[in-house]
Write a protein that holds these residues in place. Structure first.
Motif, PDB file in Angstrom:
ATOM      1  N   GLN A 156      -3.152 -15.832 -51.714  1.00 41.26           N
ATOM      2  CA  GLN A 156      -4.074 -15.510 -50.625  1.00 41.26           C
ATOM      3  C   GLN A 156      -5.050 -16.655 -50.338  1.00 41.26           C
ATOM      4  O   GLN A 156      -5.617 -16.713 -49.252  1.00 41.26           O
ATOM      5  CB  GLN A 156      -4.856 -14.232 -50.966  1.00 41.26           C
ATOM      6  N   GLY A 157      -5.216 -17.548 -51.292  1.00 40.07           N
ATOM      7  CA  GLY A 157      -6.113 -18.688 -51.075  1.00 40.07           C
ATOM      8  C   GLY A 157      -5.387 -19.950 -50.649  1.00 40.07           C
ATOM      9  O   GLY A 157      -6.023 -20.966 -50.325  1.00 40.07           O
ATOM     10  N   ILE A 158      -4.062 -19.927 -50.664  1.00 40.53           N
ATOM     11  CA  ILE A 158      -3.277 -21.112 -50.320  1.00 40.53           C
ATOM     12  C   ILE A 158      -3.246 -21.312 -48.800  1.00 40.53           C
ATOM     13  O   ILE A 158      -2.989 -20.397 -48.036  1.00 40.53           O
ATOM     14  CB  ILE A 158      -1.828 -20.992 -50.834  1.00 40.53           C
ATOM     15  N   ARG A 159      -3.507 -22.533 -48.409  1.00 40.05           N
ATOM     16  CA  ARG A 159      -3.335 -22.956 -47.023  1.00 40.05           C
ATOM     17  C   ARG A 159      -2.884 -24.418 -47.065  1.00 40.05           C
ATOM     18  O   ARG A 159      -2.912 -25.042 -48.129  1.00 40.05           O
ATOM     19  CB  ARG A 159      -4.627 -22.766 -46.225  1.00 40.05           C
ATOM     20  N   PRO A 160      -2.448 -24.963 -45.939  1.00 40.73           N
ATOM     21  CA  PRO A 160      -1.899 -26.328 -45.962  1.00 40.73           C
ATOM     22  C   PRO A 160      -2.812 -27.322 -46.687  1.00 40.73           C
ATOM     23  O   PRO A 160      -4.013 -27.393 -46.424  1.00 40.73           O
ATOM     24  CB  PRO A 160      -1.762 -26.667 -44.476  1.00 40.73           C
ATOM     25  N   GLY A 161      -2.193 -28.059 -47.621  1.00 44.37           N
ATOM     26  CA  GLY A 161      -2.925 -29.087 -48.360  1.00 44.37           C
ATOM     27  C   GLY A 161      -3.449 -28.635 -49.703  1.00 44.37           C
ATOM     28  O   GLY A 161      -3.781 -29.475 -50.558  1.00 44.37           O
ATOM     29  N   LYS A 162      -3.552 -27.335 -49.927  1.00 42.82           N
ATOM     30  CA  LYS A 162      -4.027 -26.841 -51.213  1.00 42.82           C
ATOM     31  C   LYS A 162      -2.962 -27.068 -52.288  1.00 42.82           C
ATOM     32  O   LYS A 162      -1.763 -26.948 -52.030  1.00 42.82           O
ATOM     33  CB  LYS A 162      -4.361 -25.347 -51.141  1.00 42.82           C
ATOM     34  N   CYS A 163      -3.426 -27.375 -53.503  1.00 39.91           N
ATOM     35  CA  CYS A 163      -2.494 -27.740 -54.582  1.00 39.91           C
ATOM     36  C   CYS A 163      -2.591 -26.738 -55.734  1.00 39.91           C
ATOM     37  O   CYS A 163      -3.705 -26.349 -56.142  1.00 39.91           O
ATOM     38  CB  CYS A 163      -2.816 -29.141 -55.095  1.00 39.91           C
ATOM     39  N   TYR A 164      -1.426 -26.364 -56.269  1.00 40.00           N
ATOM     40  CA  TYR A 164      -1.388 -25.414 -57.379  1.00 40.00           C
ATOM     41  C   TYR A 164      -0.522 -25.980 -58.499  1.00 40.00           C
ATOM     42  O   TYR A 164       0.630 -26.375 -58.271  1.00 40.00           O
ATOM     43  CB  TYR A 164      -0.823 -24.073 -56.904  1.00 40.00           C
ATOM     44  N   VAL A 165      -1.099 -26.013 -59.718  1.00 44.82           N
ATOM     45  CA  VAL A 165      -0.402 -26.549 -60.890  1.00 44.82           C
ATOM     46  C   VAL A 165      -0.308 -25.447 -61.945  1.00 44.82           C
ATOM     47  O   VAL A 165      -1.337 -25.008 -62.486  1.00 44.82           O
ATOM     48  CB  VAL A 165      -1.140 -27.769 -61.477  1.00 44.82           C
ATOM     49  N   ASP A 166       0.899 -24.987 -62.240  1.00 49.75           N
ATOM     50  CA  ASP A 166       1.094 -23.922 -63.223  1.00 49.75           C
ATOM     51  C   ASP A 166       1.440 -24.536 -64.577  1.00 49.75           C
ATOM     52  O   ASP A 166       2.478 -25.188 -64.733  1.00 49.75           O
ATOM     53  CB  ASP A 166       2.214 -22.985 -62.769  1.00 49.75           C
TER      54      ASP A 166
END
Length: 507
Positions: free
Chosen positions: A303-313
């Protein structure tokens, strides 16, 4: 590295002089291995000092031999002049009138005798220079030699033993470095990494000193988010803060955030809020279900992801789970990187984890300062799923080894052998390692405080077996170890350290 048979790239700006920082490091680090490293450095200092004294003595002897040789040379030269004068006298005595006239004419022209002319015109460089022109510099000892086989950019040899001693460095609180090898320029390192990628399809970046006492890491100016403050996550966040990163934290149990807020972290109310307010958000949770719930659940990451946001699992999960998460993140215009870590709570606290990454290569590079803060080495393994597979294989080996250690200790006990003696023997052989020693000590002392939860290593064994099944590859050793851990879980050992698998053999 002193005391350790290993090596790594060392950035010049991360090195610290040994003597000025010695007391500070000793106060911070009180471990046995650190003290052994200090002892190794001090022993090297004593040996080098002895060599310097011997070198000075040899130089003085060389100077004395040179002076004696010079005196003998002077005596020899005087003797030759005396013989030459006698010879010249005899020659004049036996010469006739005609020759006297010629000699007289020659004298009138200002000429000299052939012998005299030869002596005067003899180049002085063939003999020793006079005393006042003599080079009094003591030559460098033969024990200190610098050999260059070619000119290499970025290589610089120290000029002398004394200057090398002044430049001893300590790159980390665990080991000391004496820089006898030339510093390698960044271009050379980059070239080596490129070759590694071409040959194996993966690259590794080593953070030579990424521990919390090292303040030389330049933190990224990006805002960092972190979700999950368990055994591993807590140490990671602590090191990110110590290295100057701006961090916003969230945890299911909010009370765990309090300590980090006191250290300068910001509090995020939900995963979605953390992702929306940060540039790069890391997550480290327990298993595939928790990883999916964190992303897909209410007020989740997605829900917080938008273009350019990065997620590292950074969670240890199976390849299918991480691939699914990557797809949903990218579908919203986000960037995704998987980066599970190899290590335990102590290594996490020390900033010495090994990071296995795969996915967005540009994001991997953007995380460079973060990876340096939390780990000693990071590997980029290509497309999403590769890091998950590699991590499961690593933990499969580790879990199976732990079960074998427990089996050996119990077999020693029931056959009347000393468990301590078994450990001493193992520590002197090829299996010697920090892991072996620590886990055996846990068992011998009956201390099973979790450093790596038993339930999580059993989960990783189960996932590794499933990975083998997916490609029709047998994993009988892992399967046997998995059964032992399942028995340990049935004995209520899930929340103890993995070394508590020992109890499965004694009940």
């Amino acid at each position: 590295f002193f005391f350790l048979v290993s090596s790594a790239w060392i950035k010049v700006e991360q090195l610290k002089p040994y003597h000025p920082h010695k007391e500070e490091m000793i106060k911070i680090n009180k471990g046995k291995r650190f003290q052994q490293a200090v002892d190794a450095v001090e022993e090297f200092l004593r040996k080098t000092k002895g060599k310097d004294q011997a070198s000075s003595h040899n130089s003085n002897e060389e100077k004395n031999r040179r002076n004696s040789s010079e005196e003998r040379g002077k005596q020899s030269t005087g003797e030759e002049k005396r013989k030459a004068s006698l010879s010249e006298g005899k020659l004049k005595k036996g010469t006739g009138e005609g020759k006297k006239r010629v000699s007289s004419v020659s004298s009138e022209r200002g000429s000299k005798s052939p012998l005299k002319r030869a002596q005067d015109q003899s180049p002085r460089k063939r003999g020793r220079p006079p005393k006042d022109e003599k080079d009094l510099t003591i030559p460098e000892s033969s024990t200190v030699k610098r050999v260059m086989t070619g000119t290499v950019a970025g290589f610089k040899w120290p000029p002398s033993v004394s200057e090398r001693r002044a430049n001893w460095h300590c790159p980390s609180p665990e080991c000391f470095v004496f820089s006898t090898q030339p510093a390698v320029c960044y271009q050379a390192i980059t070239k080596k990494l490129k070759v590694c990628e071409e040959e194996t399809g993966s690259t590794s970046i080593q953070a030579a000193d990424s521990t919390a006492v090292n303040g030389s890491i330049t933190p990224t100016d990006k805002k960092i988010g972190f979700l999950g403050l368990g055994l591993m996550g807590s140490g990671i966040v602590s090191n990110l803060l110590k290295m100057g990163h701006t961090v916003t934290v969230w945890n299911r149990t909010a009370e765990k955030c309090d300590l980090f807020i006191q250290e300068g972290a910001r509090l995020g109310r939900t995963p979605a809020e953390v992702v929306s307010t940060c540039d790069i958000t890391f997550a480290c949770v327990s298993d595939p279900k928790a990883a999916k719930d964190l992303v897909l659940g209410p007020s989740g990451v997605l829900q917080g992801i938008r273009p350019g946001k990065c997620y590292v699992d950074m969670s240890t999960v199976d390849a299918d789970t991480v691939t699914e998460l990557a797809q949903v993140i990218v579908s919203r215009g986000g960037r995704f990187l998987e980066a599970p870590v190899s290590g335990n709570q102590q290594l996490s606290n020390d900033g010495m984890l090994v990071i296995l990454a795969a996915g967005d290569r540009g994001l991997y590079e953007d995380c460079s300062s973060c990876f340096q803060a939390m780990g000693k080495t990071s590997f980029f393994l290509g497309e999403v799923g590769n890091a998950a597979k590699m991590m499961l294989i690593v933990n499969m080996v580790q879990g199976s080894f732990m079960a074998t250690i427990a089996e050996g200790l119990t077999l020693a006990q029931v056959t009347g052998q000393s468990q301590q003696t078994l450990l001493d023997i193992l520590n002197q052989g090829q299996l010697a390692s920090i892991f072996l020693d620590q886990k055996c000590q846990n068992i011998l002392q009956g201390n099973f405080k979790p450093d790596f939860y038993l339930k999580y290593i059993q989960k990783d064994l189960r996932l590794a077996i499933a990975l083998g099944d997916s490609v029709n590859h047998p994993t009988p050793m892992a399967a046997a170890a998995n059964e032992v851990y399942k028995r340990a879980k049935a004995l209520d050992q899930s929340d103890n350290d993995m070394s508590a698998v020992y109890r499965a053999y004694i009940h």
